[in-house]
Design a protein around this motif. Sequence first.
Motif, short mmCIF file in Angstrom:
data_model
loop_
_atom_site.label_atom_id
_atom_site.label_comp_id
_atom_site.label_asym_id
_atom_site.label_seq_id
_atom_site.Cartn_x
_atom_site.Cartn_y
_atom_site.Cartn_z
N ARG A 107 34.37 48.57 38.90
CA ARG A 107 34.14 49.06 40.25
C ARG A 107 34.45 47.95 41.25
O ARG A 107 34.51 46.77 40.89
CB ARG A 107 32.70 49.54 40.40
N GLU A 108 34.62 48.31 42.50
CA GLU A 108 35.11 47.36 43.51
C GLU A 108 34.20 46.13 43.62
O GLU A 108 34.70 45.00 43.72
CB GLU A 108 35.22 48.05 44.87
N ALA A 109 32.90 46.32 43.58
CA ALA A 109 31.98 45.18 43.71
C ALA A 109 32.14 44.21 42.55
O ALA A 109 32.15 42.99 42.74
CB ALA A 109 30.53 45.67 43.80
N ARG A 110 32.27 44.75 41.34
CA ARG A 110 32.44 43.89 40.16
C ARG A 110 33.80 43.22 40.17
O ARG A 110 33.92 42.05 39.76
CB ARG A 110 32.25 44.73 38.89
N LEU A 111 34.82 43.94 40.64
CA LEU A 111 36.16 43.36 40.72
C LEU A 111 36.17 42.21 41.73
O LEU A 111 36.77 41.16 41.49
CB LEU A 111 37.17 44.44 41.11
N THR A 112 35.51 42.42 42.85
CA THR A 112 35.42 41.36 43.86
C THR A 112 34.72 40.13 43.28
O THR A 112 35.15 38.99 43.51
CB THR A 112 34.65 41.87 45.09
N GLN A 113 33.66 40.35 42.53
CA GLN A 113 32.93 39.24 41.91
C GLN A 113 33.83 38.50 40.91
O GLN A 113 33.83 37.26 40.87
CB GLN A 113 31.69 39.76 41.22
N LEU A 114 34.58 39.24 40.10
CA LEU A 114 35.46 38.61 39.13
C LEU A 114 36.52 37.76 39.82
O LEU A 114 36.78 36.62 39.41
CB LEU A 114 36.12 39.67 38.25
N ARG A 147 36.32 36.38 42.73
CA ARG A 147 35.68 35.24 43.38
C ARG A 147 35.32 34.15 42.38
O ARG A 147 35.43 32.96 42.66
CB ARG A 147 34.43 35.72 44.12
N GLU A 148 34.87 34.57 41.18
CA GLU A 148 34.35 33.60 40.21
C GLU A 148 35.41 33.08 39.24
O GLU A 148 35.30 31.95 38.77
CB GLU A 148 33.21 34.24 39.41
N ARG A 149 36.41 33.89 38.92
CA ARG A 149 37.32 33.53 37.83
C ARG A 149 38.75 33.23 38.28
O ARG A 149 39.54 32.71 37.50
CB ARG A 149 37.35 34.64 36.78
N ILE A 150 39.08 33.58 39.54
CA ILE A 150 40.44 33.40 40.02
C ILE A 150 40.42 32.63 41.33
O ILE A 150 39.65 32.94 42.24
CB ILE A 150 41.14 34.76 40.24
N GLY A 151 41.29 31.62 41.42
CA GLY A 151 41.48 30.89 42.67
C GLY A 151 42.84 31.23 43.24
O GLY A 151 43.83 31.25 42.51
N ARG A 161 35.62 26.44 40.23
CA ARG A 161 36.04 26.13 38.86
C ARG A 161 36.58 27.39 38.18
O ARG A 161 36.11 27.80 37.10
CB ARG A 161 34.89 25.54 38.04
N PRO A 162 37.58 28.05 38.77
CA PRO A 162 38.10 29.30 38.21
C PRO A 162 38.88 29.07 36.92
O PRO A 162 39.37 27.97 36.66
CB PRO A 162 39.02 29.82 39.31
N ASP A 163 38.98 30.12 36.13
CA ASP A 163 39.79 30.06 34.91
C ASP A 163 41.27 30.12 35.23
O ASP A 163 42.11 29.59 34.50
CB ASP A 163 39.44 31.24 33.99
N ILE A 164 41.61 30.81 36.32
CA ILE A 164 43.00 31.09 36.65
C ILE A 164 43.27 30.70 38.10
O ILE A 164 42.47 30.99 38.99
CB ILE A 164 43.32 32.59 36.46
N ILE A 165 44.40 30.06 38.32
CA ILE A 165 44.89 29.78 39.67
C ILE A 165 46.13 30.63 39.91
O ILE A 165 47.09 30.56 39.14
CB ILE A 165 45.26 28.28 39.85
N VAL A 166 46.11 31.44 40.95
CA VAL A 166 47.25 32.28 41.32
C VAL A 166 47.83 31.73 42.63
O VAL A 166 47.14 31.66 43.64
CB VAL A 166 46.81 33.74 41.51
N ALA A 167 49.09 31.32 42.58
CA ALA A 167 49.74 30.70 43.74
C ALA A 167 51.00 31.49 44.09
O ALA A 167 51.91 31.60 43.26
CB ALA A 167 50.09 29.24 43.44
N ASP A 168 51.04 32.06 45.28
CA ASP A 168 52.18 32.87 45.73
C ASP A 168 52.98 32.07 46.75
O ASP A 168 52.55 31.90 47.89
CB ASP A 168 51.68 34.18 46.33
N GLY A 190 42.70 22.46 32.09
CA GLY A 190 42.80 23.61 31.19
C GLY A 190 42.85 24.95 31.87
O GLY A 190 42.57 25.98 31.23
N GLN A 191 43.21 24.99 33.15
CA GLN A 191 43.27 26.26 33.85
C GLN A 191 44.63 26.94 33.62
O GLN A 191 45.64 26.29 33.37
CB GLN A 191 43.03 26.04 35.34
N THR A 192 44.62 28.25 33.70
CA THR A 192 45.85 29.03 33.63
C THR A 192 46.42 29.11 35.04
O THR A 192 45.74 29.58 35.96
CB THR A 192 45.56 30.45 33.11
N VAL A 193 47.66 28.64 35.22
CA VAL A 193 48.27 28.62 36.55
C VAL A 193 49.45 29.58 36.57
O VAL A 193 50.36 29.47 35.74
CB VAL A 193 48.73 27.19 36.92
N LEU A 194 49.44 30.51 37.52
CA LEU A 194 50.52 31.47 37.71
C LEU A 194 51.08 31.26 39.11
O LEU A 194 50.34 31.34 40.09
CB LEU A 194 50.02 32.90 37.57
#
Length: 243
Positions: free
Chosen positions: A73-80, A82-86, A157-164, A190-194
Motif C-alpha cells: 500500500r502507498e504508506a508502506r511503499l513510501t516507508q520502504l 524512505r528507509e531502503r532507497i536513497g 544508510r539505504p541499501d540502494i542508491i538510485v541516481a538519475d 556495500g550499497q547497490t548503486v543504480l
Amino acid sequence: MAEADSLGKVYGTGEHAVVALAGVSARFHEGEFTAVMGPSGSGKSTFMHCLAGLDTPTSGAARIGGVDLSSLREARLTQLRRERIGFVFQSFNLLPTLTAEENIALPLSLAGKRPDPEWTEQIVRATGLADRLSHRPAQLSGGQQQRVACARALVTRPDIIVADEPTGNLDSRSGAQILDLLRRCAAEWGQTVLMVTHDPIAAGYADRVLFLADGSLVDEMAGPTPDRVLERMRRFDAAQAVR
C-alpha cells in the motif's frame, strides 16, 4: 537486492498507447554499481523509476529485497523508499530555506528520527562538506549542492542508491567527485548503486552497463571503460540509422 522481472510500462491506451518498457528483466546485487544507458526515449528513466517505486509498472514486477513493490500500500511503499532507497537526481532538489546540514538530515526529520552522529560525520567527511554545513543552497556551487544531495541520500544508510543523471548539470571535476562517491558507496559501504546516464565517462565508473533501446534491454557490458562504452553506443547509433 533489487530485481526487475519482465517489467513493462505503457502510457495511454489504444492508438495513443506508448510503450516505454517492453518486458525488461535484470538483477542488481549488493555492492554492485550498475549504469543504465540508452538514447533519448529508450525507457531508461522509466525503468529506474518503476524499479525504485516512483512509478507503477503496467506489467511484470519490481522487487526490493524480495518484496514485490506492487503488493505494498502507498504508506508502506513510501516507508520502504524512505528507509531502503536513497535518491539523487540531476536537479538537486534541495530546499532553499534550509542549510546544507538541515537538507542532509531532512529524510530523518520527516521520519521522526535522529541522525546517527558517527555515520553522519562519515558521510560529511566523504562528501567534503564539513565547512559548508551552515550554508544554504544559493551559497553553494552546483557541485557542492549535488554533494549535499548525495549526503541526504546516504543519511538513512539505504541499501540502494538510485541516481538519475547525477552529473548532468555539473562540470567535469564536480562530476568526477560525485562518481567517485557513488563508486565508494558500492565498493566500501556495500550499497547497490543504480545510475541512469548518457555519458560514457560516467558509465566507465560502474561495474557493468545495461543498454536499453525502444524499451527493451539490448546489451550488457561488464568492466566498462569510456572507450568501450562509446564504441558500443556508436555501433548502436549506426544500427539505428540503417533501420
